[in-house]
Design a protein around this motif. Sequence first.
Motif, mmCIF file in Angstrom:
data_model
loop_
_atom_site.group_PDB
_atom_site.id
_atom_site.type_symbol
_atom_site.label_atom_id
_atom_site.label_comp_id
_atom_site.label_asym_id
_atom_site.label_seq_id
_atom_site.Cartn_x
_atom_site.Cartn_y
_atom_site.Cartn_z
ATOM 1 N N SER A 124 0.846 -1.199 0.000
ATOM 2 C CA SER A 124 0.000 0.000 0.000
ATOM 3 C C SER A 124 0.875 1.240 0.000
ATOM 4 C CB SER A 124 -0.910 0.004 1.230
ATOM 5 O OG SER A 124 -1.730 1.147 1.251
ATOM 6 N N ALA A 125 0.471 2.237 -0.801
ATOM 7 C CA ALA A 125 1.246 3.475 -0.877
ATOM 8 C C ALA A 125 0.326 4.642 -1.177
ATOM 9 C CB ALA A 125 2.312 3.378 -1.955
ATOM 10 N N ASP A 126 0.661 5.803 -0.643
ATOM 11 C CA ASP A 126 0.094 7.047 -1.147
ATOM 12 C C ASP A 126 0.853 7.379 -2.424
ATOM 13 O OD1 ASP A 126 -1.498 7.131 1.102
ATOM 14 O OD2 ASP A 126 -0.351 8.720 2.105
ATOM 15 N N ILE A 127 0.129 7.802 -3.452
ATOM 16 C CA ILE A 127 0.721 8.057 -4.758
ATOM 17 C C ILE A 127 0.502 9.504 -5.146
ATOM 18 C CG2 ILE A 127 0.634 7.481 -7.219
ATOM 19 C CD1 ILE A 127 -0.222 4.672 -6.458
ATOM 20 N N LYS A 128 1.559 10.156 -5.620
ATOM 21 C CA LYS A 128 1.477 11.515 -6.126
ATOM 22 C C LYS A 128 2.049 11.548 -7.543
ATOM 23 C CE LYS A 128 2.234 13.451 -1.480
ATOM 24 N NZ LYS A 128 3.117 14.320 -0.641
ATOM 25 N N VAL A 129 1.260 12.062 -8.480
ATOM 26 C CA VAL A 129 1.712 12.242 -9.856
ATOM 27 C C VAL A 129 1.346 13.654 -10.265
ATOM 28 C CG1 VAL A 129 1.785 11.264 -12.172
ATOM 29 C CG2 VAL A 129 1.105 9.815 -10.257
ATOM 30 N N GLY A 130 2.352 14.486 -10.543
ATOM 31 C CA GLY A 130 2.064 15.892 -10.764
ATOM 32 C C GLY A 130 1.452 16.477 -9.513
ATOM 33 N N GLY A 131 0.329 17.198 -9.659
ATOM 34 C CA GLY A 131 -0.350 17.779 -8.510
ATOM 35 C C GLY A 131 -1.478 16.935 -7.977
ATOM 36 N N GLU A 132 -1.648 15.734 -8.482
ATOM 37 C CA GLU A 132 -2.733 14.843 -8.046
ATOM 38 C C GLU A 132 -2.199 13.796 -7.074
ATOM 39 O OE1 GLU A 132 -5.739 15.469 -8.856
ATOM 40 O OE2 GLU A 132 -5.719 16.517 -10.771
ATOM 41 N N SER A 133 -3.083 13.295 -6.216
ATOM 42 C CA SER A 133 -2.647 12.287 -5.255
ATOM 43 C C SER A 133 -3.788 11.345 -4.920
ATOM 44 C CB SER A 133 -2.126 12.951 -3.975
ATOM 45 O OG SER A 133 -3.146 13.702 -3.349
ATOM 46 N N ALA A 134 -3.422 10.150 -4.481
ATOM 47 C CA ALA A 134 -4.377 9.133 -4.033
ATOM 48 C C ALA A 134 -3.790 8.457 -2.807
ATOM 49 C CB ALA A 134 -4.660 8.117 -5.131
ATOM 50 N N SER A 135 -4.641 8.110 -1.878
ATOM 51 C CA SER A 135 -4.182 7.567 -0.594
ATOM 52 C C SER A 135 -4.404 6.064 -0.512
ATOM 53 C CB SER A 135 -4.930 8.244 0.561
ATOM 54 O OG SER A 135 -4.700 9.642 0.558
ATOM 55 N N ALA A 136 -3.424 5.400 0.118
ATOM 56 C CA ALA A 136 -3.522 3.979 0.441
ATOM 57 C C ALA A 136 -3.939 3.151 -0.772
ATOM 58 C CB ALA A 136 -4.488 3.758 1.600
ATOM 59 N N VAL A 137 -3.153 3.272 -1.828
ATOM 60 C CA VAL A 137 -3.443 2.581 -3.081
ATOM 61 C C VAL A 137 -2.722 1.230 -3.088
ATOM 62 C CG1 VAL A 137 -3.316 2.708 -5.594
ATOM 63 C CG2 VAL A 137 -3.586 4.806 -4.239
ATOM 64 N N PRO A 138 -3.424 0.120 -3.335
ATOM 65 C CA PRO A 138 -2.728 -1.156 -3.511
ATOM 66 C C PRO A 138 -1.891 -1.144 -4.784
ATOM 67 C CG PRO A 138 -5.047 -1.516 -2.975
ATOM 68 C CD PRO A 138 -4.893 -0.056 -3.310
ATOM 69 N N ILE A 139 -0.611 -1.453 -4.662
ATOM 70 C CA ILE A 139 0.306 -1.513 -5.794
ATOM 71 C C ILE A 139 1.018 -2.863 -5.758
ATOM 72 C CG2 ILE A 139 0.620 0.982 -5.664
ATOM 73 C CD1 ILE A 139 3.480 0.437 -4.641
ATOM 74 N N GLN A 140 1.715 -3.194 -6.836
ATOM 75 C CA GLN A 140 2.536 -4.395 -6.849
ATOM 76 C C GLN A 140 4.005 -4.006 -6.832
ATOM 77 O OE1 GLN A 140 2.684 -6.880 -10.375
ATOM 78 N NE2 GLN A 140 2.993 -8.733 -9.173
ATOM 79 N N VAL A 141 4.770 -4.648 -5.951
ATOM 80 C CA VAL A 141 6.213 -4.454 -5.897
ATOM 81 C C VAL A 141 6.860 -5.730 -6.426
ATOM 82 C CG1 VAL A 141 8.209 -4.010 -4.423
ATOM 83 C CG2 VAL A 141 6.031 -2.847 -3.971
ATOM 84 N N LEU A 142 7.621 -5.615 -7.506
ATOM 85 C CA LEU A 142 8.119 -6.779 -8.222
ATOM 86 C C LEU A 142 9.370 -7.322 -7.561
ATOM 87 C CD1 LEU A 142 7.663 -5.428 -11.871
ATOM 88 C CD2 LEU A 142 5.973 -6.440 -10.322
ATOM 89 N N SER A 143 9.293 -8.589 -7.155
ATOM 90 C CA SER A 143 10.410 -9.209 -6.455
ATOM 91 C C SER A 143 10.341 -10.712 -6.604
ATOM 92 C CB SER A 143 10.390 -8.845 -4.969
ATOM 93 O OG SER A 143 11.332 -9.606 -4.247
ATOM 94 N N ASP A 144 11.473 -11.331 -6.943
ATOM 95 C CA ASP A 144 11.550 -12.792 -7.014
ATOM 96 C C ASP A 144 11.790 -13.424 -5.652
ATOM 97 O OD1 ASP A 144 11.193 -13.072 -9.781
ATOM 98 O OD2 ASP A 144 13.308 -12.651 -10.166
#
Length: 396
Positions: A124-144
């Motif tokens: 889970s991460a807060d995401i900021k792109v430019g001036g926009e943001s989203a809170s507690a977004v499920p993302i994938q972290v790539l790892s073997d």
Amino acid sequence: MTKPCICWMVLASTLVALTVGCGGSSAPKTSTSAPSGQNTVAVSVNSGPTSSYANGLFVSVTVCVPGSSTCQTIPDILVDTGSTGLRLLSSVVTISLPQQSGSNGPVAECLPFLSGYTWGPVQSADIKVGGESASAVPIQVLSDTAFPVPTGCTNFGLQSMNTLQTLGANGLLGVGLFAQDCGSACAQTGSSNPGLYYQCPKSCQVTAQTLTQQVQNPVAMFSSDNNGVIILLPAASSPEASLSGSLVFGIGTQSNNALGSATVYTVNNFGNFTTTYKGQPYPNSFIDSGSNGYFFLDSSVTGLPDCVTAIGFYCPTSTQNLSATNQGASGGSGTVSFSVGNAETFFSNQSDFVFGNLGGPGQDFDWGLPFFYGRNVFTAIEGKSTPGGTGPYWAY
């Protein structure tokens, strides 16, 4: 230059093509003025973090530990309208993000590609792109190595795509047509579940994942300007070193993202419309900024010869001027003129990475990044209201 690989990415319970490819390194030649506003962010077509990517559209994304000021800005994230969700290489993430867990252990995801697979935990991460943001977004972290790779991944007989060299980017920003990366199919139990999500106590087992737990389209989670995106890039008919453009959030939400006279092309449940070429309709066609060329049909249909060394591309002796007609699932129609040149000639110049006439064989029509050059291309998210109707749809 490195050779490309045509990949597949899950999109709303189906598969659509994502192509990653080749290039070198050089200084920019062409730019376009960015529209102003907090809902815009600069993007660039360049050689990428490996200095070996052709027609790759990159952006910087900031991720934060949810609810904190512990943040990290990660450059060279591939902008992909053909997939959903933020996916980051674990090797570039330097902050500790909270792990998503189910009743039987931590949750991870397997995403199959034609040329490999991505595997890694859902965090889970807060995401900021430019001036926009989203809170507690499920993302994938790539790892073997975060969890044992399940046989559901290795049974594909594919290589891992969890490194910079195999992915060609520091991550993927999926800003496509859908709000989640799988949808209702992954929320089901039993054989109807496609088996993308796993819970990993000791050995990882397929698990149902509710819509809100799935990897999310971060744009759909913005507090405003959350109904879609526009990609604005200048024309690029000749090889160039790089291009600068803009990713604009929202459709018809501000003065800088009006739909205007763009034609809306509705899609079916799988995000596809019909492209007709030489009188033959191809109903599984789509628009995808994550593909680095026009990928369509094969030499037996197009008459375009395959390259000998630039595997996966066409190599006509001279540039071929072509046309096809796009038809929305329930509205919108228009003819597209496009050209395909010799990929081996393009790639012989080690300082160019922008190719407006790059094409290769594929299934139906994948209108990749060259389609975006010189157009304002809109991607409307499912269930979101816009001036062109409720998404999902493409418009240009």
